[in-house]
Structure formats: structure tokens, C-alpha cells
Design a protein around this motif. Sequence first.
Motif, PDB file in Angstrom:
ATOM      1  N   LEU A   1       7.249   9.952   4.996  1.00  0.00           N
ATOM      2  CA  LEU A   1       8.364   9.803   4.060  1.00  0.00           C
ATOM      3  C   LEU A   1       8.499  11.010   3.127  1.00  0.00           C
ATOM      4  O   LEU A   1       9.394  11.049   2.287  1.00  0.00           O
ATOM      5  N   GLY A   2       7.587  11.976   3.274  1.00  0.00           N
ATOM      6  CA  GLY A   2       7.689  13.206   2.502  1.00  0.00           C
ATOM      7  C   GLY A   2       6.885  13.243   1.214  1.00  0.00           C
ATOM      8  O   GLY A   2       7.008  14.195   0.434  1.00  0.00           O
ATOM      9  N   TYR A   3       6.039  12.247   0.973  1.00  0.00           N
ATOM     10  CA  TYR A   3       5.240  12.221  -0.261  1.00  0.00           C
ATOM     11  C   TYR A   3       3.914  12.970  -0.121  1.00  0.00           C
ATOM     12  O   TYR A   3       3.199  13.142  -1.103  1.00  0.00           O
ATOM     13  N   ALA A   4       3.565  13.377   1.090  1.00  0.00           N
ATOM     14  CA  ALA A   4       2.293  14.061   1.316  1.00  0.00           C
ATOM     15  C   ALA A   4       2.394  14.871   2.599  1.00  0.00           C
ATOM     16  O   ALA A   4       3.316  14.686   3.408  1.00  0.00           O
ATOM     17  N   ASN A   5       1.444  15.767   2.786  1.00  0.00           N
ATOM     18  CA  ASN A   5       1.336  16.534   4.027  1.00  0.00           C
ATOM     19  C   ASN A   5       0.460  15.753   4.994  1.00  0.00           C
ATOM     20  O   ASN A   5      -0.660  15.359   4.642  1.00  0.00           O
ATOM     21  N   VAL A   6       0.917  15.534   6.198  1.00  0.00           N
ATOM     22  CA  VAL A   6       0.204  14.660   7.121  1.00  0.00           C
ATOM     23  C   VAL A   6      -1.155  15.223   7.515  1.00  0.00           C
ATOM     24  O   VAL A   6      -2.125  14.474   7.700  1.00  0.00           O
ATOM     25  N   HIS A   7      -1.272  16.544   7.639  1.00  0.00           N
ATOM     26  CA  HIS A   7      -2.545  17.147   8.032  1.00  0.00           C
ATOM     27  C   HIS A   7      -3.572  17.047   6.897  1.00  0.00           C
ATOM     28  O   HIS A   7      -4.750  16.767   7.135  1.00  0.00           O
TER      29      HIS A   7
ATOM     30  N   GLY B   1       1.155   6.143  11.621  1.00  0.00           N
ATOM     31  CA  GLY B   1       1.968   5.864  10.440  1.00  0.00           C
ATOM     32  C   GLY B   1       2.987   6.949  10.171  1.00  0.00           C
ATOM     33  O   GLY B   1       4.131   6.672   9.787  1.00  0.00           O
ATOM     34  N   TYR B   2       2.593   8.199  10.400  1.00  0.00           N
ATOM     35  CA  TYR B   2       3.490   9.334  10.166  1.00  0.00           C
ATOM     36  C   TYR B   2       4.714   9.266  11.080  1.00  0.00           C
ATOM     37  O   TYR B   2       5.852   9.407  10.618  1.00  0.00           O
ATOM     38  N   PHE B   3       4.491   9.036  12.366  1.00  0.00           N
ATOM     39  CA  PHE B   3       5.606   9.017  13.310  1.00  0.00           C
ATOM     40  C   PHE B   3       6.422   7.724  13.229  1.00  0.00           C
ATOM     41  O   PHE B   3       7.579   7.701  13.667  1.00  0.00           O
ATOM     42  N   GLY B   4       5.824   6.683  12.656  1.00  0.00           N
ATOM     43  CA  GLY B   4       6.558   5.419  12.544  1.00  0.00           C
ATOM     44  C   GLY B   4       7.074   5.142  11.155  1.00  0.00           C
ATOM     45  O   GLY B   4       7.507   4.021  10.870  1.00  0.00           O
ATOM     46  N   ALA B   5       7.046   6.152  10.280  1.00  0.00           N
ATOM     47  CA  ALA B   5       7.426   5.945   8.874  1.00  0.00           C
ATOM     48  C   ALA B   5       8.829   5.373   8.725  1.00  0.00           C
ATOM     49  O   ALA B   5       9.088   4.538   7.850  1.00  0.00           O
TER      50      ALA B   5
ATOM     51  N   GLY C   1      -1.268   5.568   4.601  1.00  0.00           N
ATOM     52  CA  GLY C   1      -1.393   6.980   4.254  1.00  0.00           C
ATOM     53  C   GLY C   1      -0.508   7.851   5.127  1.00  0.00           C
ATOM     54  O   GLY C   1       0.136   8.801   4.649  1.00  0.00           O
ATOM     55  N   GLY C   2      -0.463   7.542   6.416  1.00  0.00           N
ATOM     56  CA  GLY C   2       0.405   8.283   7.329  1.00  0.00           C
ATOM     57  C   GLY C   2       1.874   8.069   7.033  1.00  0.00           C
ATOM     58  O   GLY C   2       2.683   9.008   7.124  1.00  0.00           O
ATOM     59  N   VAL C   3       2.230   6.856   6.648  1.00  0.00           N
ATOM     60  CA  VAL C   3       3.638   6.545   6.357  1.00  0.00           C
ATOM     61  C   VAL C   3       4.147   7.361   5.172  1.00  0.00           C
ATOM     62  O   VAL C   3       5.254   7.930   5.217  1.00  0.00           O
ATOM     63  N   ILE C   4       3.348   7.446   4.099  1.00  0.00           N
ATOM     64  CA  ILE C   4       3.852   8.202   2.937  1.00  0.00           C
ATOM     65  C   ILE C   4       3.981   9.686   3.269  1.00  0.00           C
ATOM     66  O   ILE C   4       4.836  10.387   2.709  1.00  0.00           O
ATOM     67  N   ALA C   5       3.164  10.168   4.213  1.00  0.00           N
ATOM     68  CA  ALA C   5       3.339  11.545   4.681  1.00  0.00           C
ATOM     69  C   ALA C   5       4.645  11.670   5.452  1.00  0.00           C
ATOM     70  O   ALA C   5       5.392  12.646   5.299  1.00  0.00           O
TER      71      ALA C   5
ATOM     72  N   LEU D   1       0.825  -1.207   0.000  1.00  0.00           N
ATOM     73  CA  LEU D   1       0.000   0.000   0.000  1.00  0.00           C
ATOM     74  C   LEU D   1       0.858   1.256   0.000  1.00  0.00           C
ATOM     75  O   LEU D   1       0.542   2.237  -0.689  1.00  0.00           O
ATOM     76  N   ILE D   2       1.943   1.235   0.751  1.00  0.00           N
ATOM     77  CA  ILE D   2       2.850   2.391   0.786  1.00  0.00           C
ATOM     78  C   ILE D   2       3.387   2.676  -0.612  1.00  0.00           C
ATOM     79  O   ILE D   2       3.444   3.833  -1.050  1.00  0.00           O
ATOM     80  N   ALA D   3       3.776   1.617  -1.337  1.00  0.00           N
ATOM     81  CA  ALA D   3       4.317   1.791  -2.686  1.00  0.00           C
ATOM     82  C   ALA D   3       3.275   2.396  -3.625  1.00  0.00           C
ATOM     83  O   ALA D   3       3.563   3.314  -4.397  1.00  0.00           O
ATOM     84  N   VAL D   4       2.035   1.901  -3.542  1.00  0.00           N
ATOM     85  CA  VAL D   4       0.959   2.408  -4.403  1.00  0.00           C
ATOM     86  C   VAL D   4       0.614   3.847  -4.048  1.00  0.00           C
ATOM     87  O   VAL D   4       0.484   4.717  -4.926  1.00  0.00           O
ATOM     88  N   PHE D   5       0.487   4.113  -2.766  1.00  0.00           N
ATOM     89  CA  PHE D   5       0.104   5.458  -2.325  1.00  0.00           C
ATOM     90  C   PHE D   5       1.192   6.481  -2.612  1.00  0.00           C
ATOM     91  O   PHE D   5       0.905   7.635  -2.948  1.00  0.00           O
ATOM     92  N   ALA D   6       2.449   6.080  -2.461  1.00  0.00           N
ATOM     93  CA  ALA D   6       3.555   7.002  -2.732  1.00  0.00           C
ATOM     94  C   ALA D   6       3.571   7.416  -4.195  1.00  0.00           C
ATOM     95  O   ALA D   6       3.937   8.545  -4.537  1.00  0.00           O
ATOM     96  N   GLU D   7       3.141   6.517  -5.072  1.00  0.00           N
ATOM     97  CA  GLU D   7       3.149   6.807  -6.511  1.00  0.00           C
ATOM     98  C   GLU D   7       1.924   7.611  -6.936  1.00  0.00           C
ATOM     99  O   GLU D   7       2.018   8.495  -7.790  1.00  0.00           O
ATOM    100  N   HIS D   8       0.766   7.328  -6.327  1.00  0.00           N
ATOM    101  CA  HIS D   8      -0.485   7.922  -6.802  1.00  0.00           C
ATOM    102  C   HIS D   8      -1.095   8.941  -5.837  1.00  0.00           C
ATOM    103  O   HIS D   8      -2.090   9.581  -6.178  1.00  0.00           O
ATOM    104  N   GLY D   9      -0.558   9.088  -4.645  1.00  0.00           N
ATOM    105  CA  GLY D   9      -0.952  10.166  -3.754  1.00  0.00           C
ATOM    106  C   GLY D   9      -2.312  10.041  -3.096  1.00  0.00           C
ATOM    107  O   GLY D   9      -2.838   8.944  -2.901  1.00  0.00           O
ATOM    108  N   TYR D  10      -2.876  11.204  -2.784  1.00  0.00           N
ATOM    109  CA  TYR D  10      -4.108  11.273  -1.989  1.00  0.00           C
ATOM    110  C   TYR D  10      -5.276  10.515  -2.621  1.00  0.00           C
ATOM    111  O   TYR D  10      -6.058   9.869  -1.921  1.00  0.00           O
ATOM    112  N   MET D  11      -5.406  10.618  -3.941  1.00  0.00           N
ATOM    113  CA  MET D  11      -6.549   9.992  -4.607  1.00  0.00           C
ATOM    114  C   MET D  11      -6.543   8.478  -4.411  1.00  0.00           C
ATOM    115  O   MET D  11      -7.596   7.852  -4.218  1.00  0.00           O
TER     116      MET D  11
END
Length: 205
Positions: free
Chosen positions: A47-53, A158-162, A41-45, A7-17
Motif C-alpha cells: 500500500l506504499g507505507y513501507a519498502n517491501v525488501h 501480502g505485498y502482491f495481494g495488498a 507487514g507485506g500489505v502495508i508495503a 494489524l494493517i491499520a496499526v502497522f500502517a500508522e507505526h511502521g517497521y517497529m
Amino acid sequence: MELLERLIAVFAEHGYMAVFIALLLCGAGVPLPEDITLVAGGVIAGLGYANVHVMAAVTLAGVLAGDAGMFLLGHHYGERILQWRPVALLMPPRRYAKMQEKFARYGNRLMFFARFLPGMRTAVYITAGATHRVSFWRFLLLDGVAALISVPLWVYLGYFGANRREWLGTWIHRGQSSLWMLAGALLLIALALWWRHRRRRRQRH
């Protein structure tokens, strides 16, 4: 954790949508764990691929949209929805009857606590709509309050444990118990405030 990494790999490539669509599928009863999806979703944030908020807002919208969709389907089609093959597999007549019994016994509380019961959410929300015992706005309020507890917890976990996957894996396993404790504490606080308000009203009269 293998599913999480995918899921992290897919979300990192395609983002919020991609996260939003995945949560709609979770709400529709697809066997994709909602908590793992939120954590990813939190992990990719983290890792810098999204804004966590922004991610927290997107995931909350996705969760509520998925839940509301199931409620509205049940509300519109009633028991006829049980004839749909995907719904029939998810909720055979015997399970639907049990859900009705639970609604009769627990009422609105069931809709609130369903968010903390993986595997039961979709069945509860469809039944809530099909029984016509609750309005859409009351459903959305109860589900929204529960989602405000659970969704940010998973996303920020997920954000803090990325970058600490072993720590993250440990807390994913502990997370459901933590949510139950938090929900129980909030319920006790709400009951205490209600009892206090009722007591003051009696004293005034």
C-alpha cells in the motif's frame, strides 16, 4: 481477515517497529498468528507505507529475535522455566515431556520443521534450550534456514495481494500447505545432495 485488517491499520500508522514488536510477541507465545502478522507487514508495503525488501529484512530479524529469546530463556533457566506461570500455561509438564520425547526421536529436524507448525514453535524452542542438546548457533542456523523459506513467502504474498484482499484471503489459507510442500522439496534436495556427496567419497576410497 478481521485480525489482518486491524494489524494493517496499526502497522500502517507505526511502521517497521510495530511489526518487529508484534513478531517478538508471536515468538513469546502470545496468541497472535505469526503468518497473519507477516502478511500484514507485506500489505502495508504493497500500500506504499513501507519498502517491501526492508520489510522482509525487518520481519526476518523479528522472527529470529523472538525465537532466539525463547531458546535462550530455556537454555539459561532449564526446567525451572516451567514454574513461570506464562510458560506453565503454554507448556505444562506433560507437554514438556512429550517435547523431550520428540527431540530424542527427531533431533535437529524438529527445530527446522517447528517453524511450519503454528502453535508448537514456542514450546519447541524453549524445550530445545532447556534440554541443552543443541548449541545456540546450531539452533539459529536451523531456525534461520527455515525462516528464510517461510518469512519472505508470507511478506511478499501480502505485498502482491495488498489491493486484492479476496485473492489474498484465499492464498493465506493455502499458504501453510504450500510452505510444507516447499520445505519438503528442499529437504529432499538436501538429502539427495548429501547422498551424492557420500557416494562420491566412497568411490574415491
